[in-house]
Design an enzyme around this catalytic site. Structure first.
Site, PDB file in Angstrom:
ATOM      1  N   GLU A  47       1.129  26.880  -5.576  1.00 50.28           N
ATOM      2  CA  GLU A  47       1.623  27.912  -5.101  1.00 50.28           C
ATOM      3  C   GLU A  47       0.864  28.499  -3.833  1.00 50.28           C
ATOM      4  OE1 GLU A  47       2.750  32.469  -6.431  1.00 50.28           O
ATOM      5  OE2 GLU A  47       2.844  31.033  -7.825  1.00 50.28           O
ATOM      6  N   ASP A  58      -0.006  42.367  -4.831  1.00 53.47           N
ATOM      7  CA  ASP A  58      -1.201  41.603  -5.078  1.00 53.47           C
ATOM      8  C   ASP A  58      -2.272  42.579  -5.565  1.00 53.47           C
ATOM      9  OD1 ASP A  58       0.150  39.413  -4.166  1.00 53.47           O
ATOM     10  OD2 ASP A  58      -0.196  39.440  -2.003  1.00 53.47           O
TER      11      ASP A  58
END
Length: 258
Positions: A47, A58
């Site tokens: 990824e 995040d």
């Protein structure tokens, strides 16, 4: 290439270890070198994060990696060029993790053409609601690139079924309510949630967000078809502790053999 390549990573009961790397963290040569390493180490899919200035999903480790990439002047065009070059050397499936804004700023059609040139097999867009998927989903289907759906602990089962009904590749099951990052403990409710998702979807289910230890991987992999390890992989790559990444990959491979 494309959807079929992702599906092949789960064939015959295979369990997937999916490491996350931030595109351009440490430079584009470093991105290519890290992908080569992860491929050789036995990762199932890689990824690749697209750095963005407002990464709402995040945690601090991935945010810092994205900021380092942006501060060094890395562009989406540059990341695609690096992927084109390394794609000639590796067969591992590529899945991009990108927020919607960089896709729209780059241009949807141009973005998908670049994905095809770079051998990208799937994309994850964490800030794209299911109701707005048509912004990009039809174009991805034509290109045979999987749009990987995300489901969360708080998603009702009816919504999980709806979100995943026309999806391809795998289902990304977010194992925490919040942002990415290393966590110490996973509760029984997470196990129950993952079992529920597995029961109601037609695709492989991959657990992600907060998975960082061998013990967590071994626990998750008994329920799911794979795990995404992001923040921990970034930390280990940054500190050149690659043997520890290999150990995490082996933890998944060993469950296949058990």
């Amino acid at each position: 290439m494309g959807v079929e390549k992702i599906i092949a990573a789960f064939e015959n009961g295979k369990k997937a270890f999916i490491p996350y790397v931030m595109g351009g963290d440490g430079g584009l040569e470093k991105l290519k070198e890290r992908i080569r390493f992860l491929d050789e180490a036995g990762a199932s899919i890689v990824e690749i994060g697209i750095p963005f200035s407002d990464p709402v999903a995040d945690g601090p480790t991935i945010q810092r990696a994205g900021k380092r990439a942006l501060d060094s002047g890395v562009t989406l065009k540059g990341i695609f060029q690096a992927l084109i070059e390394v794609r000639q050397e590796v067969q591992i499936p590529f899945v991009l993790m990108t927020y919607l804004n960089p896709v729209l700023a780059f241009g949807k059609e141009r973005f998908i053409e670049s994905c095809l040139e770079a051998g990208v097999d799937g994309i994850i867009v964490p800030d794209l609601p299911y109701e707005e998927q048509d912004i990009i989903a039809p174009l991805l289907r034509v290109a045979n690139i999987a749009l990987i759906p995300l489901v969360t602990v708080t998603s009702p089962i009816e919504r999980i079924e709806k979100i995943t009904s026309e999806s391809q590749g795998f289902v990304y099951a977010v194992t925490v309510a919040g942002v990415t990052g290393v966590r110490q403990n996973f509760k029984d409710e997470i196990r129950s949630y993952l079992e529920k998702v597995k029961e109601h979807v037609h695709l492989p289910v991959v657990a992600g967000f907060g998975i960082s230890t061998r013990e967590q991987i071994e626990e998750m992999i008994t329920i799911c078809d794979g795990v995404v390890v992001g923040s921990k992989v970034i930390e280990l790559l940054e500190n050149e502790k690659r043997e520890e990444i290999c150990e995490l990959i082996h933890a998944v491979k060993e469950t296949e053999e058990a």
